[in-house]
Design a protein around this motif. Structure first.
Motif, PDB file in Angstrom:
ATOM      1  N   ASP A 139       0.841  -1.342   0.005  1.00  0.00           N
ATOM      2  CA  ASP A 139      -0.220   0.003  -0.045  1.00  0.00           C
ATOM      3  C   ASP A 139       0.908   1.270  -0.113  1.00  0.00           C
ATOM      4  O   ASP A 139       0.444   2.348  -0.379  1.00  0.00           O
ATOM      5  CB  ASP A 139      -1.038  -0.070   1.142  1.00  0.00           C
ATOM      6  CG  ASP A 139      -2.239  -0.987   1.170  1.00  0.00           C
ATOM      7  OD1 ASP A 139      -2.177  -1.483  -0.010  1.00  0.00           O
ATOM      8  OD2 ASP A 139      -2.836  -1.086   1.820  1.00  0.00           O
ATOM      9  N   LEU A 140       2.124   1.002   0.358  1.00  0.00           N
ATOM     10  CA  LEU A 140       3.032   2.269   0.455  1.00  0.00           C
ATOM     11  C   LEU A 140       3.315   2.645  -1.049  1.00  0.00           C
ATOM     12  O   LEU A 140       3.953   3.826  -1.241  1.00  0.00           O
ATOM     13  CB  LEU A 140       4.223   1.868   1.212  1.00  0.00           C
ATOM     14  CG  LEU A 140       4.347   1.847   2.639  1.00  0.00           C
ATOM     15  CD1 LEU A 140       5.613   1.183   3.306  1.00  0.00           C
ATOM     16  CD2 LEU A 140       3.914   3.404   3.144  1.00  0.00           C
ATOM     17  N   TYR A 141       2.944   1.833  -1.885  1.00  0.00           N
ATOM     18  CA  TYR A 141       3.293   2.037  -3.444  1.00  0.00           C
ATOM     19  C   TYR A 141       2.081   2.216  -4.280  1.00  0.00           C
ATOM     20  O   TYR A 141       1.886   2.594  -5.399  1.00  0.00           O
ATOM     21  CB  TYR A 141       4.093   0.748  -4.078  1.00  0.00           C
ATOM     22  CG  TYR A 141       5.690   0.749  -3.735  1.00  0.00           C
ATOM     23  CD1 TYR A 141       6.276   1.526  -4.574  1.00  0.00           C
ATOM     24  CD2 TYR A 141       6.091   0.037  -2.713  1.00  0.00           C
ATOM     25  CE1 TYR A 141       7.811   1.659  -4.640  1.00  0.00           C
ATOM     26  CE2 TYR A 141       7.691   0.090  -2.760  1.00  0.00           C
ATOM     27  CZ  TYR A 141       8.166   0.649  -3.599  1.00  0.00           C
ATOM     28  OH  TYR A 141       9.645   0.781  -3.461  1.00  0.00           O
ATOM     29  N   THR A 142       0.984   2.791  -3.310  1.00  0.00           N
ATOM     30  CA  THR A 142      -0.353   3.468  -3.744  1.00  0.00           C
ATOM     31  C   THR A 142       0.058   4.302  -4.816  1.00  0.00           C
ATOM     32  O   THR A 142       0.791   5.251  -4.253  1.00  0.00           O
ATOM     33  CB  THR A 142      -1.091   3.657  -2.739  1.00  0.00           C
ATOM     34  OG1 THR A 142      -1.592   2.702  -2.206  1.00  0.00           O
ATOM     35  CG2 THR A 142      -2.482   4.246  -3.563  1.00  0.00           C
ATOM     36  N   GLY A 143      -0.462   4.600  -6.034  1.00  0.00           N
ATOM     37  CA  GLY A 143       0.150   5.716  -6.889  1.00  0.00           C
ATOM     38  C   GLY A 143       1.186   5.430  -7.719  1.00  0.00           C
ATOM     39  O   GLY A 143       1.566   6.606  -8.268  1.00  0.00           O
TER      40      GLY A 143
ATOM     41  N   ASN B  90     -11.241   4.259  -4.979  1.00  0.00           N
ATOM     42  CA  ASN B  90     -10.539   3.091  -5.364  1.00  0.00           C
ATOM     43  C   ASN B  90      -9.964   2.934  -6.856  1.00  0.00           C
ATOM     44  O   ASN B  90     -10.225   2.097  -7.618  1.00  0.00           O
ATOM     45  CB  ASN B  90     -11.392   1.833  -5.170  1.00  0.00           C
ATOM     46  CG  ASN B  90     -11.881   1.749  -3.684  1.00  0.00           C
ATOM     47  OD1 ASN B  90     -10.900   2.014  -2.873  1.00  0.00           O
ATOM     48  ND2 ASN B  90     -12.996   1.691  -3.318  1.00  0.00           N
ATOM     49  N   TYR B  91      -9.280   4.205  -7.110  1.00  0.00           N
ATOM     50  CA  TYR B  91      -8.758   4.215  -8.530  1.00  0.00           C
ATOM     51  C   TYR B  91      -7.981   2.974  -9.134  1.00  0.00           C
ATOM     52  O   TYR B  91      -6.922   2.349  -8.054  1.00  0.00           O
ATOM     53  CB  TYR B  91      -8.153   5.525  -8.763  1.00  0.00           C
ATOM     54  CG  TYR B  91      -8.672   6.606  -8.631  1.00  0.00           C
ATOM     55  CD1 TYR B  91      -9.794   7.091  -9.276  1.00  0.00           C
ATOM     56  CD2 TYR B  91      -8.340   7.439  -7.417  1.00  0.00           C
ATOM     57  CE1 TYR B  91     -10.352   8.464  -9.204  1.00  0.00           C
ATOM     58  CE2 TYR B  91      -9.082   8.935  -7.126  1.00  0.00           C
ATOM     59  CZ  TYR B  91      -9.953   9.328  -8.300  1.00  0.00           C
ATOM     60  OH  TYR B  91     -10.538  10.300  -7.636  1.00  0.00           O
ATOM     61  N   ARG B  92      -8.080   2.167 -10.129  1.00  0.00           N
ATOM     62  CA  ARG B  92      -7.231   0.892 -10.293  1.00  0.00           C
ATOM     63  C   ARG B  92      -5.865   1.430 -10.987  1.00  0.00           C
ATOM     64  O   ARG B  92      -5.040   0.564 -10.786  1.00  0.00           O
ATOM     65  CB  ARG B  92      -8.057   0.396 -11.551  1.00  0.00           C
ATOM     66  CG  ARG B  92      -9.556  -0.298 -11.066  1.00  0.00           C
ATOM     67  CD  ARG B  92     -10.118  -1.064 -12.229  1.00  0.00           C
ATOM     68  NE  ARG B  92     -10.402  -0.522 -13.322  1.00  0.00           N
ATOM     69  CZ  ARG B  92     -11.540   0.243 -13.367  1.00  0.00           C
ATOM     70  NH1 ARG B  92     -12.585   0.069 -12.422  1.00  0.00           N
ATOM     71  NH2 ARG B  92     -11.594   0.812 -14.707  1.00  0.00           N
ATOM     72  N   SER B  93      -5.796   2.561 -11.776  1.00  0.00           N
ATOM     73  CA  SER B  93      -4.708   3.115 -12.182  1.00  0.00           C
ATOM     74  C   SER B  93      -4.591   4.326 -12.341  1.00  0.00           C
ATOM     75  O   SER B  93      -5.669   5.193 -12.193  1.00  0.00           O
ATOM     76  CB  SER B  93      -4.246   2.316 -13.464  1.00  0.00           C
ATOM     77  OG  SER B  93      -5.232   2.652 -14.635  1.00  0.00           O
ATOM     78  N   VAL B  94      -3.515   5.041 -12.887  1.00  0.00           N
ATOM     79  CA  VAL B  94      -3.195   6.320 -13.349  1.00  0.00           C
ATOM     80  C   VAL B  94      -4.393   6.702 -14.324  1.00  0.00           C
ATOM     81  O   VAL B  94      -4.880   7.915 -14.333  1.00  0.00           O
ATOM     82  CB  VAL B  94      -1.979   6.920 -13.423  1.00  0.00           C
ATOM     83  CG1 VAL B  94      -1.393   6.026 -14.698  1.00  0.00           C
ATOM     84  CG2 VAL B  94      -1.909   8.406 -13.698  1.00  0.00           C
TER      85      VAL B  94
ATOM     86  N   ARG C  19      -4.478  12.319  -5.633  1.00  0.00           N
ATOM     87  CA  ARG C  19      -5.666  11.882  -5.406  1.00  0.00           C
ATOM     88  C   ARG C  19      -5.907  10.140  -4.898  1.00  0.00           C
ATOM     89  O   ARG C  19      -6.342   9.680  -4.253  1.00  0.00           O
ATOM     90  CB  ARG C  19      -6.636  12.009  -6.729  1.00  0.00           C
ATOM     91  CG  ARG C  19      -6.963  13.280  -6.908  1.00  0.00           C
ATOM     92  CD  ARG C  19      -8.201  13.822  -6.073  1.00  0.00           C
ATOM     93  NE  ARG C  19      -8.658  15.360  -6.497  1.00  0.00           N
ATOM     94  CZ  ARG C  19      -9.516  15.387  -7.339  1.00  0.00           C
ATOM     95  NH1 ARG C  19     -10.032  14.545  -7.655  1.00  0.00           N
ATOM     96  NH2 ARG C  19      -9.687  16.714  -7.650  1.00  0.00           N
ATOM     97  N   MET C  20      -4.751   9.491  -5.562  1.00  0.00           N
ATOM     98  CA  MET C  20      -4.719   8.208  -5.463  1.00  0.00           C
ATOM     99  C   MET C  20      -3.910   7.949  -3.943  1.00  0.00           C
ATOM    100  O   MET C  20      -4.462   7.041  -3.162  1.00  0.00           O
ATOM    101  CB  MET C  20      -3.716   7.376  -6.457  1.00  0.00           C
ATOM    102  CG  MET C  20      -4.616   7.407  -8.014  1.00  0.00           C
ATOM    103  SD  MET C  20      -3.402   6.748  -9.210  1.00  0.00           S
ATOM    104  CE  MET C  20      -3.441   5.001  -8.814  1.00  0.00           C
ATOM    105  N   GLN C  21      -3.031   8.844  -3.553  1.00  0.00           N
ATOM    106  CA  GLN C  21      -2.625   8.501  -2.341  1.00  0.00           C
ATOM    107  C   GLN C  21      -3.375   9.017  -1.119  1.00  0.00           C
ATOM    108  O   GLN C  21      -3.155   8.661  -0.189  1.00  0.00           O
ATOM    109  CB  GLN C  21      -1.257   9.400  -2.379  1.00  0.00           C
ATOM    110  CG  GLN C  21      -0.005   8.814  -3.032  1.00  0.00           C
ATOM    111  CD  GLN C  21       1.183   9.621  -3.203  1.00  0.00           C
ATOM    112  OE1 GLN C  21       0.942  10.868  -2.943  1.00  0.00           O
ATOM    113  NE2 GLN C  21       2.103   9.043  -3.318  1.00  0.00           N
ATOM    114  N   SER C  22      -4.508   9.906  -1.338  1.00  0.00           N
ATOM    115  CA  SER C  22      -5.252  10.533  -0.195  1.00  0.00           C
ATOM    116  C   SER C  22      -6.385   9.735  -0.397  1.00  0.00           C
ATOM    117  O   SER C  22      -7.456   9.744   0.590  1.00  0.00           O
ATOM    118  CB  SER C  22      -5.373  11.915  -0.378  1.00  0.00           C
ATOM    119  OG  SER C  22      -6.260  12.157  -1.649  1.00  0.00           O
ATOM    120  N   ASP C  23      -6.687   8.878  -1.003  1.00  0.00           N
ATOM    121  CA  ASP C  23      -8.039   8.205  -1.431  1.00  0.00           C
ATOM    122  C   ASP C  23      -8.103   7.525  -0.148  1.00  0.00           C
ATOM    123  O   ASP C  23      -9.259   7.140   0.332  1.00  0.00           O
ATOM    124  CB  ASP C  23      -8.084   7.383  -2.568  1.00  0.00           C
ATOM    125  CG  ASP C  23      -9.290   6.920  -3.038  1.00  0.00           C
ATOM    126  OD1 ASP C  23     -10.333   7.770  -2.692  1.00  0.00           O
ATOM    127  OD2 ASP C  23      -9.580   5.709  -3.327  1.00  0.00           O
TER     128      ASP C  23
END
Length: 317
Positions: free
Chosen positions: A84-88, A168-172, A154-158
């Motif tokens: 999860d630390l690699y989210t985004g 719950n974005y799947r990718s950029v 946005r992905m990191q703050s979700d």
């Protein structure tokens, strides 16, 4: 006695290999810059994730518990997985592929022109000229890279939202498409002004001080070329962190915000409104919250980027 003529073959044009073709030489600073930035992002992404969470913690509150980098990391790992630390990460890589490719490419191109002009005038490139090159390269790159930067935030703050409110974005690519569809294409440039100002401040700190430090170390010390690069990148990392953190803080707040479903309003109207509200509600020092984490994120990223870029420039010379 009849004179004889010796047939001579017409002069053939020397073949130019691909690496030294004019078009390749013009593109190399951009390619090397992008590869260097993406390499650094893979290494630094977990620290960037923690930095964003620290900046968003306690929004609008002056007092209360003060989160730490270790506490944030513990919460992220405890609520999910280490990955999860690699989210985004996909957004981070896209951002580097666009932003760092542009800023290092333009900076290197500008510096080569400055060096050529200075050599013709029999003088040295000045610090002000290097700063101008850094400001311009950073500003151009930030405008181009803002959509990927916004998607990353946005992905990191979700994960800070309640489960039912998460995107719950799947990718950029998924993030960019959904943001464009729900908020409009121009929403991808939310926070562009502070992003540009941050990039200009960061570039002055990173690229300008790196070039200046390396020039001074070469002239005044007997350090090897590798040690000059390492020392100059460490100096550049500090100045990049110190000059850019307040703008990075505001950029994160602006890019994270979304319209209130009931009122249709956003918390901040822009850079100056955000800065004013943070000072009023949270205090001046909030801009430098997480400086240690930010420095640990910016300095190694700057060092890895600059060292890898220097190495790539060397082997493609």
């Amino acid at each position: 006695m009849a004179s004889t003529k010796v047939a001579t073959a017409p002069d053939s044009q020397p073949q130019v290999d691909f690496l030294h073709h004019p078009y390749t030489r013009a593109a190399l600073p951009f390619v090397n810059g992008g590869l260097a930035g993406m390499t650094a992002t893979v290494v630094i992404q977990p620290i960037d994730m923690i930095k964003v969470r620290l900046q968003l913690a306690g929004e609008g509150v002056r007092s209360g518990p003060r989160p730490s980098a270790f506490g944030v990391a513990r919460d992220i790992i405890g609520s999910g997985k280490v990955l999860d630390l690699y989210t985004g990460l996909s957004a981070g890589l896209l951002r580097q592929a666009v932003y760092t490719t542009a800023r290092l490419g333009f900076f290197d191109t500008f510096i080569k022109t400055l060096n050529k002009n200075a050599e013709a005038a029999n003088r040295q490139v000045t610090f002000a000229e290097r700063a101008g090159a850094g400001l311009t390269a950073g500003g151009i790159a930030a405008m181009v890279g803002n959509p990927a930067d916004l998607a990353l935030v946005r992905m990191q703050s979700d994960g800070l939202k309640p489960p039912e409110a998460r995107a719950n974005y799947r990718s950029v690519v998924d993030a960019l498409m959904r943001i464009s569809k729900s908020e409009g294409v121009l929403a991808l440039w939310s926070g562009a002004f502070p992003t540009v100002v941050r990039a200009m401040a960061l570039n002055v700190g990173q690229l300008t001080f790196f070039a200046e430090s390396k020039a001074q170390l070469k002239a005044r010390t007997s350090l090897s070329a590798q040690n000059q690069t390492f020392a100059a990148s460490a100096i550049a990392g500090f100045f990049a962190s110190f000059l850019s953190l307040p703008f990075d803080f505001i950029k994160t707040r602006l890019q994270k915000q979304q319209k209130d479903p009931k009122t249709g309003l956003v918390p901040y109207k822009g850079l100056f409104d955000c800065a004013r509200k943070v000072v009023k509600e949270e205090g001046w020092l909030r801009f430098y919250r997480g400086f240690g984490t930010y420095y640990v994120r910016i300095a190694p990223h700057a060092m890895v980027t600059l060292i890898v870029a220097d190495y790539l420039n060397l082997i493609t010379k």
